[in-house]
Design a protein around this motif. Structure first.
Motif, short mmCIF file in Angstrom:
data_model
loop_
_atom_site.label_atom_id
_atom_site.label_comp_id
_atom_site.label_asym_id
_atom_site.label_seq_id
_atom_site.Cartn_x
_atom_site.Cartn_y
_atom_site.Cartn_z
N ARG A 63 -103.38 -28.58 55.34
CA ARG A 63 -103.64 -28.27 53.94
C ARG A 63 -103.28 -29.45 53.04
N GLN A 64 -102.14 -30.10 53.30
CA GLN A 64 -101.73 -31.21 52.46
C GLN A 64 -102.69 -32.39 52.59
N ASN A 65 -103.20 -32.60 53.83
CA ASN A 65 -104.19 -33.67 54.00
C ASN A 65 -105.42 -33.42 53.13
N LEU A 66 -105.86 -32.16 53.07
CA LEU A 66 -106.99 -31.84 52.20
C LEU A 66 -106.67 -32.13 50.75
N ILE A 67 -105.46 -31.77 50.35
CA ILE A 67 -105.05 -32.03 48.96
C ILE A 67 -105.05 -33.51 48.68
N ASN A 68 -104.54 -34.29 49.63
CA ASN A 68 -104.49 -35.73 49.43
C ASN A 68 -105.88 -36.34 49.31
N ALA A 69 -106.87 -35.71 49.94
CA ALA A 69 -108.24 -36.23 49.88
C ALA A 69 -109.00 -35.75 48.67
N ARG A 70 -108.40 -34.90 47.87
CA ARG A 70 -109.12 -34.26 46.78
C ARG A 70 -109.75 -35.26 45.83
N SER A 71 -109.00 -36.28 45.51
CA SER A 71 -109.52 -37.21 44.51
C SER A 71 -110.75 -37.94 44.99
N HIS A 72 -110.95 -37.97 46.30
CA HIS A 72 -112.09 -38.69 46.83
C HIS A 72 -113.28 -37.78 47.12
N ILE A 73 -113.11 -36.48 47.13
CA ILE A 73 -114.25 -35.62 47.42
C ILE A 73 -114.75 -34.89 46.19
N VAL A 74 -114.11 -35.16 45.04
CA VAL A 74 -114.54 -34.50 43.82
C VAL A 74 -115.97 -34.87 43.46
N PHE A 75 -116.43 -36.07 43.93
CA PHE A 75 -117.79 -36.48 43.62
C PHE A 75 -118.81 -35.43 44.06
N LEU A 76 -118.46 -34.62 45.04
CA LEU A 76 -119.40 -33.62 45.53
C LEU A 76 -119.69 -32.56 44.48
N VAL A 77 -118.70 -32.30 43.61
CA VAL A 77 -118.93 -31.31 42.57
C VAL A 77 -120.06 -31.76 41.67
N ALA A 113 -118.36 -39.09 56.97
CA ALA A 113 -117.64 -37.89 56.56
C ALA A 113 -118.26 -37.29 55.30
N LYS A 114 -118.62 -38.13 54.34
CA LYS A 114 -119.27 -37.63 53.13
C LYS A 114 -120.55 -36.88 53.48
N ALA A 115 -121.34 -37.43 54.40
CA ALA A 115 -122.58 -36.79 54.79
C ALA A 115 -122.34 -35.39 55.34
N MET A 116 -121.34 -35.25 56.21
CA MET A 116 -121.06 -33.95 56.80
C MET A 116 -120.48 -32.99 55.77
N MET A 117 -119.71 -33.50 54.83
CA MET A 117 -119.12 -32.66 53.80
C MET A 117 -120.18 -32.05 52.89
N LEU A 118 -121.36 -32.67 52.79
CA LEU A 118 -122.44 -32.10 52.00
C LEU A 118 -122.80 -30.71 52.48
N MET A 120 -113.94 -32.57 57.11
CA MET A 120 -113.81 -33.93 57.64
C MET A 120 -112.56 -34.60 57.09
N TYR A 121 -111.48 -33.84 56.97
CA TYR A 121 -110.31 -34.34 56.24
C TYR A 121 -109.72 -35.60 56.86
N ARG A 122 -109.71 -35.72 58.18
CA ARG A 122 -109.12 -36.92 58.79
C ARG A 122 -110.08 -38.10 58.73
N ALA A 123 -111.36 -37.85 58.96
CA ALA A 123 -112.34 -38.94 58.90
C ALA A 123 -112.41 -39.54 57.50
N TYR A 124 -112.19 -38.73 56.48
CA TYR A 124 -112.30 -39.24 55.12
C TYR A 124 -111.07 -40.02 54.67
N ARG A 125 -109.93 -39.83 55.34
CA ARG A 125 -108.69 -40.49 54.94
C ARG A 125 -108.63 -41.90 55.49
#
Length: 443
Positions: free
Chosen positions: A4-18, A243-248, A253-258
């Motif tokens: 869960r914390q890894n996902l939180i740490n990645a939040r700033s980088h996946i917000v673009f999806l919104v 990772a971005k592609a799969m997140m769409l 992909m929390y580890r691949a994105y970090r």
């Protein structure tokens, strides 16, 4: 550190999806638990990431228009696809007149077709027909072990083949990076052409994508002595793009994105260059090329981290020119002599500006001023230097075949290989200049 914390740490980088309207399920899950914690999303900034805090991101060069010259260049690139699309399967040759393809290159075709339609080279009906035919073929193609697409297919027949384009009954396994690149292109397709969304859904329903994801990482399938071996795929740059592609499509992909988990920084021309700490194919130190970064910007739109990384990678190439008067635009590319494929790096194999073969051998004599990277950097950043790159590349365009790979640095001769990937990036670059990232729908 917890999942869960890894996902939180990645939040700033996946917000673009919104902003893109994709991956809402994953983003909603992350947001639901942040509440008061959201003020402090990243508790610690790793030293490697901190090295990029002083990199001032370059502004993007979206102009909102296409000049007559842009459209001339785009028409040259589209000629490749007119020449190399099989009318029965809808698939496209990876190299001019060579009827083999991969999932990566099929993704490039979808990117090229979407770009061509945005630029007015074809109408929407032709784009839908072209992509729809290819999707029908992909849906009907046999998969490796009935799980995922094989690493290579014959364009004319849709058969599983080896790298010599010879029929392979079982196949070679699957490339998670190649499949992820196509998945990202499918996201672009369904957002730009809603009528094709049912075909995209039918295709993805056939693929067991869970086989290539494990603990938030990408996993490839490789045959060794008739046995299937599962290997982590992706290094810094490629891994985050995939990772971005799969997140769409909502995959975790929390580890691949970090990137910070496997990141070191190498100084090249006074710039911090992001390099993976892991070995490339277990043989040589990993390398950094321009390719995944320009793809990220042209297709998805940069996030804050990838824009800083891209700015540094581009700026190092400009600085090399300033220091040596050698035009520099490097990435992976085909070449017209054996071994036919090289990685021209900003840093790799233990030193800056190295050129390596697939097996990790040095081949610096084949460093190429890359056509696709010259077009991409110019579309993304539009500097005086990128205009010099384009001025050098522009005479290479062949209206009958498309754009070749570029210019050999050593003697100024042309790298005459003509490929799907280069011509797709030229189209995506020219589309970006007028319309922005491909995942942004102009309707």
């Amino acid at each position: 550190m917890s999942f869960r914390q890894n996902l939180i740490n990645a939040r700033s980088h996946i917000v673009f999806l919104v902003a893109l309207g994709c991956g809402l399920t994953l983003v909603t899950y992350i947001e639901s638990g942040l509440q008061e914690e959201s003020v402090h999303v990243v508790e610690e900034v790793p030293d490697a990431i901190a090295a990029f805090e002083d990199v001032t991101p370059l502004p993007l060069a979206i102009t909102g228009v296409s000049t007559p010259e842009d459209l001339e260049y785009a028409a040259i690139a589209w000629r490749y696809f007119q020449n190399n699309t099989n009318p029965d399967t809808g698939l496209v040759n990876s190299v001019d007149n060579y009827p083999s393809t991969t999932m990566w290159e099929t993704g490039s075709y979808f990117v090229a077709t979407t770009s061509a339609q945005r630029l007015g080279l074809i109408d929407e009906a032709e784009a839908v027909d072209r992509i729809g035919l290819a999707l029908d073929t992909l849906i009907g193609m046999r998969r490796f072990d009935d799980l995922l697409p094989n690493k290579a297919y014959n364009v004319n027949t849709g058969e599983l083949v080896d790298y010599a384009n010879q029929a392979a009954e079982r196949g070679l396994g699957w490339s998670a990076l190649d499949i992820a690149r196509l998945v990202g292109a499918l996201g672009i397709v369904q957002n730009n052409y809603p009528v094709l969304a049912p075909q995209v859904a039918d295709l993805l329903a056939q693929w067991d994508l869970e086989q290539m994801i494990e603990d938030g990482q990408l996993i490839g399938g490789n045959i060794r002595e008739d046995n299937l071996r599962r290997d982590q795929e992706g290094r810094v740059g490629y891994e985050q793009y995939a990772a971005k592609a799969m997140m769409l499509f909502g995959y975790d992909m929390y580890r691949a994105y970090r990137a910070e988990d496997n990141l070191m920084v190498q100084d090249v021309e006074g710039l911090p260059i992001p390099v993976d700490t892991r070995m490339h194919r277990g043989v040589t130190p990993a390398f950094t090329v321009s390719e995944p970064y320009v793809f990220d910007g042209l297709e998805f739109g940069f996030d804050a981290r990838s824009l800083r990384f891209s700015t540094a990678i581009y700026s190092a190439q400009e600085a090399r020119y300033a220091n040596t008067e050698i035009l520099t635009a490097v990435s992976e590319s085909h070449i017209d002599v054996a071994p036919y494929f090289i990685y021209s790096s900003v840093w790799g194999g233990g030193s800056p500006w190295s050129v390596m073969t697939f097996t990790g051998e040095r081949m610096d004599s084949k460093r190429t001023i890359s056509t696709k990277i010259s077009f991409a950097w110019d579309a993304l950043f539009g500097t005086d230097y990128t205009r010099e790159l384009l001025a050098a590349i522009a005479p290479l365009g062949d209206p009958e075949r498309g754009w070749p790979e570029g210019i050999y640095e050593i003697d100024g001769s042309t790298n005459t290989s003509v490929t799907v990937n280069t011509n797709a990036v030229v189209l995506a670059s020219l589309s970006f200049r007028a319309h922005g990232p491909l995942l942004r729908v102009d309707r």
